[in-house]
Write a protein that holds these residues in place. Structure first.
Motif, short mmCIF file in Angstrom:
data_model
loop_
_atom_site.label_atom_id
_atom_site.label_comp_id
_atom_site.label_asym_id
_atom_site.label_seq_id
_atom_site.Cartn_x
_atom_site.Cartn_y
_atom_site.Cartn_z
N GLU A 104 0.83 -1.20 0.00
CA GLU A 104 0.00 0.00 0.00
C GLU A 104 0.87 1.25 0.00
O GLU A 104 0.54 2.25 -0.67
N ALA A 105 1.97 1.22 0.74
CA ALA A 105 2.85 2.38 0.83
C ALA A 105 3.51 2.70 -0.51
O ALA A 105 3.89 3.84 -0.76
N GLU A 106 3.64 1.70 -1.37
CA GLU A 106 4.29 1.88 -2.66
C GLU A 106 3.30 2.09 -3.80
O GLU A 106 3.66 2.58 -4.88
N ALA A 107 2.04 1.74 -3.58
CA ALA A 107 1.04 1.81 -4.65
C ALA A 107 0.79 3.24 -5.10
O ALA A 107 0.82 4.18 -4.30
N ALA A 108 0.53 3.39 -6.39
CA ALA A 108 0.14 4.68 -6.93
C ALA A 108 -1.37 4.86 -6.85
O ALA A 108 -1.87 5.99 -6.72
N ALA A 109 -2.10 3.75 -6.94
CA ALA A 109 -3.56 3.80 -6.92
C ALA A 109 -4.11 2.51 -6.32
O ALA A 109 -3.50 1.45 -6.46
N ILE A 110 -5.24 2.63 -5.65
CA ILE A 110 -5.93 1.47 -5.09
C ILE A 110 -7.40 1.56 -5.45
O ILE A 110 -8.03 2.60 -5.29
N ARG A 111 -7.92 0.46 -5.96
CA ARG A 111 -9.35 0.30 -6.18
C ARG A 111 -9.83 -0.74 -5.20
O ARG A 111 -9.31 -1.85 -5.18
N PRO A 161 1.74 15.67 0.10
CA PRO A 161 1.77 16.86 -0.74
C PRO A 161 2.16 16.57 -2.18
O PRO A 161 1.74 17.28 -3.10
N ARG A 162 2.99 15.53 -2.38
CA ARG A 162 3.39 15.13 -3.73
C ARG A 162 2.94 13.69 -3.97
O ARG A 162 3.15 12.81 -3.15
N HIS A 163 2.28 13.48 -5.07
CA HIS A 163 1.84 12.15 -5.48
C HIS A 163 1.00 11.45 -4.40
O HIS A 163 1.36 10.36 -3.93
N PRO A 164 -0.10 12.06 -3.98
CA PRO A 164 -0.96 11.35 -3.02
C PRO A 164 -1.54 10.09 -3.64
O PRO A 164 -1.66 9.98 -4.86
N LEU A 165 -1.88 9.15 -2.78
CA LEU A 165 -2.47 7.90 -3.24
C LEU A 165 -3.81 8.17 -3.92
O LEU A 165 -4.67 8.87 -3.38
N ARG A 166 -3.97 7.62 -5.12
CA ARG A 166 -5.26 7.72 -5.83
C ARG A 166 -6.14 6.59 -5.33
O ARG A 166 -5.80 5.41 -5.50
N LEU A 167 -7.26 6.93 -4.72
CA LEU A 167 -8.14 5.92 -4.12
C LEU A 167 -9.52 5.96 -4.75
O LEU A 167 -10.13 7.03 -4.87
N TRP A 168 -10.00 4.79 -5.16
CA TRP A 168 -11.37 4.65 -5.67
C TRP A 168 -12.03 3.58 -4.81
O TRP A 168 -11.61 2.42 -4.83
N ALA A 169 -13.03 3.96 -4.04
CA ALA A 169 -13.68 3.04 -3.12
C ALA A 169 -15.15 2.86 -3.50
O ALA A 169 -15.89 3.84 -3.64
N VAL A 204 -15.55 8.06 -4.20
CA VAL A 204 -16.35 7.14 -3.40
C VAL A 204 -17.68 6.91 -4.10
O VAL A 204 -18.35 7.87 -4.50
N GLN A 205 -18.05 5.65 -4.25
CA GLN A 205 -19.36 5.29 -4.78
C GLN A 205 -20.01 4.30 -3.82
O GLN A 205 -19.32 3.49 -3.20
N VAL A 206 -21.33 4.38 -3.73
CA VAL A 206 -22.07 3.44 -2.88
C VAL A 206 -22.89 2.52 -3.77
O VAL A 206 -23.54 2.96 -4.73
N LEU A 207 -22.84 1.25 -3.45
CA LEU A 207 -23.63 0.24 -4.15
C LEU A 207 -24.91 0.03 -3.35
O LEU A 207 -24.87 -0.56 -2.26
N PRO A 208 -26.05 0.53 -3.83
CA PRO A 208 -27.28 0.43 -3.04
C PRO A 208 -27.79 -1.00 -2.93
O PRO A 208 -27.49 -1.86 -3.76
N HIS A 209 -28.58 -1.24 -1.90
CA HIS A 209 -29.10 -2.58 -1.65
C HIS A 209 -29.93 -3.11 -2.81
O HIS A 209 -29.95 -4.32 -3.07
N ASP A 210 -30.61 -2.25 -3.51
CA ASP A 210 -31.56 -2.72 -4.51
C ASP A 210 -30.91 -3.16 -5.82
O ASP A 210 -31.62 -3.54 -6.76
N VAL A 211 -29.57 -3.17 -5.91
CA VAL A 211 -28.95 -3.66 -7.15
C VAL A 211 -28.99 -5.19 -7.21
O VAL A 211 -28.76 -5.78 -8.27
N GLY A 212 -29.26 -5.83 -6.09
CA GLY A 212 -29.31 -7.29 -6.08
C GLY A 212 -27.93 -7.92 -6.12
O GLY A 212 -26.97 -7.38 -5.60
N ALA A 213 -27.84 -9.09 -6.77
CA ALA A 213 -26.56 -9.80 -6.85
C ALA A 213 -25.57 -8.99 -7.69
O ALA A 213 -25.95 -8.34 -8.67
N MET A 258 -14.30 -7.31 -12.66
CA MET A 258 -15.31 -7.32 -11.60
C MET A 258 -15.50 -5.91 -11.03
O MET A 258 -16.64 -5.46 -10.79
N TYR A 259 -14.39 -5.21 -10.85
CA TYR A 259 -14.48 -3.87 -10.27
C TYR A 259 -15.18 -2.90 -11.23
O TYR A 259 -15.97 -2.05 -10.79
#
Length: 287
Positions: A104-111, A161-169, A204-213, A258-259
């Motif tokens: 994680e400390a070395e990653a440029a981005a995390i999904r 301040p430089r190259h913050p982690l790009r996070l998509w949750a 940040v995105q939320v997956l609502p309950h009504d999307v089902g499987a 999948m993501y």
């Protein structure tokens, strides 16, 4: 240890280079094991970055593979020395997911996809404290304090301040509805989530309950991507007593697909903020 040394990444890069040299030599892991009188599983563990590689091992392997460039040998031996050093997280005691922290400390981005709670990188201290206390039976106060400090320090990557982690949750709606700690803790946590999600490098995105499987029904997973093109993406699966790392490119592609499906099924970032604000208002009302 030098401030920029990351033993997890050094071990991983060293293993990758040793595998490449073996393949160039045309040798199998079985042949290497027989020549050096060691077990075949050890060779696989070394190449996968799962076992400490000693400088002596590097010297023997380079000799077997016919590496003539002494500068390359010296570089690999330096990686071996770095891989045996301590990461900053080791000063907090026995942290079982230390290998992940190194990546994680070395990653440029995390999904990441999280079905039950707000991810650690986005947690407030009060929420994190409640998660740790509620999910780890019989944890001591000292151990809980160490876990909390490590979790909060990991968050420094988001504010670099430089190259913050790009996070998509992508979060399941359950993470908003599950009361962790108290309603006040939840309100503070969701306020914090809203502020963080307004930053350009955090989505940040939320997956609502009504999307089902959906592709995330099997549980939490993270995809770590690195700036160095030679470092393949890593799939991280966290479980209660162990964790798993998938480093085959085919696995990374599968989880990437999948993501992408989760992103498409989830609410947009704007609609997510509306839903989070509704949850904040609900926690502010009478219980």
């Amino acid at each position: 240890m030098g401030v920029n040394v990351n033993p997890t990444v050094s071990r991983r890069r060293l293993g990758s280079e040793l595998r490449r040299l073996r393949e160039i030599s045309g040798m199998t892991t079985q042949q290497v094991a027989e020549r050096l009188l060691i077990s075949q599983p050890k060779i696989s563990l070394l190449e996968n970055g799962r076992r400490l590689v000693k400088p002596r091992d590097v010297r023997d392997l380079c000799g077997l593979y016919g590496v003539q460039d002494q500068r390359r040998v010296d570089h690999l031996m330096q990686l071996a020395r770095e891989s045996g050093q301590q990461g900053w997280w080791n000063s907090y005691g026995d942290i079982p997911y230390g290998a992940y922290i190194g990546l994680e400390a070395e990653a440029a981005a995390i999904r990441l996809y999280e079905p039950l709670v707000i991810p650690g990188l986005l947690q407030t201290p009060a929420y994190a404290r409640a998660v740790i206390a509620g999910t780890i039976p019989r944890i001591t106060a000292e151990q809980a304090a160490a876990r909390l400090q490590v979790r909060l320090r990991r968050q420094d990557r988001l504010g670099a301040p430089r190259h913050p982690l790009r996070l998509w949750a992508v979060l399941d709606e359950s993470a908003l509805r599950r009361v962790v700690g108290s309603r006040e803790v939840m309100r503070e946590q969701l306020d914090h989530l809203t502020r963080l999600s307004a930053q350009p490098h955090i989505t940040v995105q939320v997956l609502p309950h009504d999307v089902g499987a959906h592709p995330g029904v099997s549980g939490q997973f993270s995809l770590l991507d690195f700036a160095d093109a030679t470092d393949a993406s890593v799939v991280y699966l966290e479980r209660f007593t162990s964790d798993f790392y998938l480093e085959k490119r085919s696995d990374a592609r599968l989880y990437g697909d999948m993501y992408a499906h989760l992103q498409a099924q989830a609410l947009s970032p704007r609609s997510t903020r509306h839903l989070v604000n509704e949850a904040i208002e609900a926690y502010a009302g009478p219980g």
